[in-house]
Write a protein that holds these residues in place. Sequence first.
Motif, short mmCIF file in Angstrom:
data_model
loop_
_atom_site.label_atom_id
_atom_site.label_comp_id
_atom_site.label_asym_id
_atom_site.label_seq_id
_atom_site.Cartn_x
_atom_site.Cartn_y
_atom_site.Cartn_z
N ARG A 7 -40.85 2.76 51.76
CA ARG A 7 -40.84 3.49 53.04
C ARG A 7 -39.85 4.50 52.93
NH1 ARG A 7 -43.35 -0.89 52.78
NH2 ARG A 7 -44.67 -1.95 54.40
N ASN A 8 -38.80 4.54 52.37
CA ASN A 8 -37.61 5.59 52.25
C ASN A 8 -38.34 6.80 51.80
OD1 ASN A 8 -35.68 3.68 53.49
ND2 ASN A 8 -34.83 3.30 51.64
N ILE A 9 -38.97 6.65 50.58
CA ILE A 9 -39.48 7.74 49.79
C ILE A 9 -40.66 8.46 50.71
CG2 ILE A 9 -41.17 8.36 47.89
CD1 ILE A 9 -39.83 6.23 46.37
N ALA A 10 -41.51 7.67 51.53
CA ALA A 10 -42.59 8.23 52.49
C ALA A 10 -41.88 8.99 53.47
CB ALA A 10 -43.42 7.26 52.87
N ALA A 15 -40.29 14.22 55.93
CA ALA A 15 -39.24 15.02 56.82
C ALA A 15 -38.90 16.33 55.87
CB ALA A 15 -37.73 14.34 56.55
N CYS A 16 -39.36 16.53 54.35
CA CYS A 16 -39.15 17.50 53.63
C CYS A 16 -40.45 18.41 53.82
CB CYS A 16 -38.80 17.33 52.27
SG CYS A 16 -37.01 16.43 51.99
N GLY A 17 -41.46 18.06 54.44
CA GLY A 17 -42.69 18.73 54.66
C GLY A 17 -43.40 18.72 53.27
N MET A 18 -43.52 17.62 52.52
CA MET A 18 -44.39 17.68 51.24
C MET A 18 -45.46 16.61 51.55
SD MET A 18 -41.58 17.89 48.11
CE MET A 18 -40.38 16.68 48.71
N LEU A 181 -44.65 14.71 60.29
CA LEU A 181 -46.30 14.64 59.74
C LEU A 181 -46.99 15.82 60.37
CD1 LEU A 181 -48.43 11.41 59.74
CD2 LEU A 181 -49.47 13.64 60.22
N LEU A 182 -46.89 16.36 61.64
CA LEU A 182 -47.66 17.36 62.12
C LEU A 182 -47.28 18.82 61.30
CD1 LEU A 182 -47.61 17.02 65.88
CD2 LEU A 182 -49.53 16.74 64.30
N ALA A 183 -45.87 18.86 61.06
CA ALA A 183 -45.49 20.08 60.25
C ALA A 183 -46.19 20.08 58.86
CB ALA A 183 -43.93 20.02 60.22
N THR A 184 -46.07 18.94 58.18
CA THR A 184 -46.61 18.92 56.83
C THR A 184 -48.03 19.15 56.96
OG1 THR A 184 -44.92 17.14 56.38
CG2 THR A 184 -46.85 17.30 54.84
N THR A 196 -52.63 14.68 50.81
CA THR A 196 -52.37 13.37 51.47
C THR A 196 -50.81 13.10 52.16
OG1 THR A 196 -53.49 12.36 49.54
CG2 THR A 196 -52.02 10.85 50.98
N LEU A 197 -51.09 12.88 53.55
CA LEU A 197 -49.92 12.87 54.18
C LEU A 197 -49.34 11.40 54.34
CD1 LEU A 197 -51.34 14.74 57.53
CD2 LEU A 197 -49.72 15.71 55.34
N ILE A 198 -50.26 10.22 54.38
CA ILE A 198 -50.13 8.89 54.52
C ILE A 198 -50.97 7.93 53.87
CG2 ILE A 198 -49.61 6.90 55.73
CD1 ILE A 198 -48.66 8.61 58.13
N ASP A 199 -50.56 7.36 52.77
CA ASP A 199 -51.72 6.40 52.31
C ASP A 199 -50.95 4.80 52.02
OD1 ASP A 199 -53.61 5.23 50.56
OD2 ASP A 199 -53.36 6.32 49.08
#
Length: 212
Positions: A7-10, A15-18, A181-184, A196-199
């Motif tokens: 969860r830290n990685i996600a 937050a870094c827009g990736m 999430l929106l910025a990414t 992929t934003l969230i999986d």
Amino acid sequence: MKQSVGRNIARLRLACGMTQEQLAKRMGVTPQAVSKWENDLNYPDVATLPALAALLGTSVDALLTVPDGDAAAAATPPSASSPIPSPAAPSPASPPTASSPAAPAATGFSLVRPEPAAQAKGGPRAPRAAGRSLHIEVRGPQDNVNLAFPMQAVSALAALIAHVPQVHSAVGAYGIDLNALLATAFSTLDGVGPSTLIDVIDDDDHVRIWVD
């Protein structure tokens, strides 16, 4: 909020827009490997942790830090043959709908936004949102959700999440910043293929949010 290394990685990735694909490319791994990291099904190789932490704008210690209540569970990654652990279920904002398992959940509203005005000649080029859509998919024992809407309507994502309890639960459990999430999502407008934003797997629900 549930805490773990994955969860830290996600959270830091968004937050870094990736996207998962962008992080995978920069780390020299597959998107599937990043998905496994973020679901705590596997961990990055120890030798890659300094590079991963630097890419996510944090330290190795901070990346691996999990509050005491979850540290024991996160300390031992599950083996390939182990079933996916079932963390304690969070309290959803609202109870799931009573629709059949195979039927998509209705949101009850329509997302419409006019096309942006044409740019003046010589002005900056506007993002090409017309050919890309934001997708939200949930697969679980209660309700199935499969939604897609044009990127022009992405600003309505927060309202949409409020109408999909499983997504609301998963996003809350991961501590996802919706602004990040929106910025990414908008950063992928000129991309090709799925971004992929969230999986994530949250209890029995598999939640995916991506742009394609």
